[in-house]
Design a protein around this motif. Structure first.
Motif, PDB file in Angstrom:
ATOM      1  N   HIS A  29     -27.602 -46.497 -74.869  1.00  0.00           N
ATOM      2  CA  HIS A  29     -26.162 -46.579 -74.598  1.00  0.00           C
ATOM      3  C   HIS A  29     -25.545 -45.208 -74.301  1.00  0.00           C
ATOM      4  N   TYR A  30     -26.063 -44.188 -75.008  1.00  0.00           N
ATOM      5  CA  TYR A  30     -25.431 -42.867 -74.848  1.00  0.00           C
ATOM      6  C   TYR A  30     -26.301 -41.850 -74.114  1.00  0.00           C
ATOM      7  N   GLY A  31     -27.560 -42.240 -73.790  1.00  0.00           N
ATOM      8  CA  GLY A  31     -28.421 -41.308 -73.032  1.00  0.00           C
ATOM      9  C   GLY A  31     -28.793 -40.068 -73.823  1.00  0.00           C
ATOM     10  N   MET A  32     -28.862 -40.209 -75.151  1.00  0.00           N
ATOM     11  CA  MET A  32     -29.212 -39.055 -75.986  1.00  0.00           C
ATOM     12  C   MET A  32     -30.730 -38.939 -76.117  1.00  0.00           C
ATOM     13  N   ASP A  33     -31.189 -37.750 -76.593  1.00  0.00           N
ATOM     14  CA  ASP A  33     -32.591 -37.575 -76.982  1.00  0.00           C
ATOM     15  C   ASP A  33     -32.679 -37.810 -78.493  1.00  0.00           C
ATOM     16  N   VAL A  34     -33.795 -38.404 -78.929  1.00  0.00           N
ATOM     17  CA  VAL A  34     -33.935 -38.732 -80.360  1.00  0.00           C
ATOM     18  C   VAL A  34     -35.312 -38.310 -80.863  1.00  0.00           C
TER      19      VAL A  34
END
Ligand code: F6P
Length: 337
Positions: A29-34
């Motif tokens: 949803h947010y295009g973050m790296d995890v």
């Protein structure tokens, strides 16, 4: 943004659902790296990590335990033995070197306390409350609790048959180190006759009196549910102490069962899966909005968040006015007094 997720403290059903909720929301949803951090805060001290992607977050919703592993490491508890380097400074340095924008800490009271101290050290932190004990202050319920109550209730149900067949008293010890939430909820759901909670205290003479009264009323068997945190002379194991006291005074055969770690094992209940998913998603929303230093929580039917500084060091304990206690007393359940 790049976020790191860790799980700390006792394992419990729902941690993997939370990791999935945070991770998939962040990535999809947010295009973050995890990244996932192994073994709680130890993984931050050693940079022991893994990268998450949509694939590595699949198939874990219904898994018990935590795919990241956990530990009871408390980095603020004492300085490192060697030199004057403090563990918190190492954690802050590794947080920066890993290029993290936020750290998500899934854990109970101790974990949220550490999370708050790391936030005061300048890290961006979000706490997600976790424990089968349901004793994290500031949230109406924690994931893990519903599953533990289901497991304990099913066990209590099974003990009714042996109690009535043998006309025995069955004593069941459930988890809950400081708080009696599992004992109260599973005891009432399981139709226990006596429920002993750390918060209320008890008089063993009243317990025996209640069991003898039942026998005189034609019920020569009873179910006694005790929380592991109740006081006993010389710190004896509660189930052992209560069992011996009942049998010695009432003369009724009494046996005990300690449910122990089975309450923390296995797949999370559907309720806990959805609770974990909701809390995980809200944690990621807070990160996206750069609202750090907070713990996500349930207030009634709504997901929310409160400052970590308000949570640290507090316990949510059972109060005598709880309506399950009031109602139980009306129906003849003895709470030890
Ligand atoms: O905090 C959850 C809990 O299961 C408690 O109910 C229990 O007393 C404690 O953890 C056991 O700790 P450990 O897993 O370190 O033996």
């Amino acid at each position: 943004m790049k976020i790191g997720i860790l799980s700390s403290g006792g394992d419990c059903p729902g941690i993997n659902a939370t990791i999935r909720g945070v991770g998939k929301t962040a990535i999809m949803h947010y295009g973050m790296d995890v990244i996932g951090i192994h073994s709680g805060f130890i993984g931050l001290l050693n940079k022991d990590i893994q990268t998450f992607d949509e694939r590595s977050l699949s198939g874990i919703l219904n898994l018990g335990g935590t795919i990241l592993g956990t530990s009871r490491e408390k980095p603020f508890r004492k300085l490192l033995a060697s030199g004057d380097t403090e563990k918190p400074q190492i954690i802050k340095q590794n947080y920066e070197e890993l290029g993290l924008d936020c750290l998500v800490c899934i854990g109970g009271n101790g974990t949220q306390k550490t999370a708050n101290l790391l936030a005061r050290l300048g890290l961006n932190v979000i706490g997600v409350p976790k424990t089968i004990d349901n004793d994290v202050w500031g949230t109406d319920i924690t994931f893990g609790f519903d599953t533990a109550v289901n497991i304990a209730t099913e066990s209590i149900d099974r003990l009714h048959s042996t109690a009535s067949s043998h006309k025995r008293v069955m004593v069941v010890e459930v988890m809950g180190h400081h708080a009696g939430w599992i004992a109260l909820y599973a005891g009432m759901a399981g139709g226990a006759d006596v429920i002993l909670l750390p918060e209320l205290g008890y008089d063993i003479n009243k317990v025996n009196e209640a069991i003898l009264n039942r026998a005189h009323r034609g019920k020569p068997y009873s179910i006694v549910v005790v929380a592991e945190g109740i006081d006993t002379p010389d710190k004896k194991r509660p189930s052992d102490y209560i069992t011996k006291e009942i049998e010695a005074v009432t003369g009724i055969e009494t046996r005990d069962t300690v449910l122990g770690y089975t309450q923390r094992g296995g797949n999370p209940s559907p309720f806990d899966r959805n609770l974990a998913t909701r809390l995980g998603g809200h944690a990621t929303e807070l990160i996206a909005n750069r609202q750090f230093g907070r713990m996500v929580c349930m207030k009634g039917a709504s997901v929310g968040s409160i400052p970590l500084s308000e949570v640290a060091g507090k316990l949510k304990l059972v109060t005598p006015e709880h309506d399950l206690i009031i109602q139980g007393k009306r129906m003849g359940v003895t709470f030890g007094k």
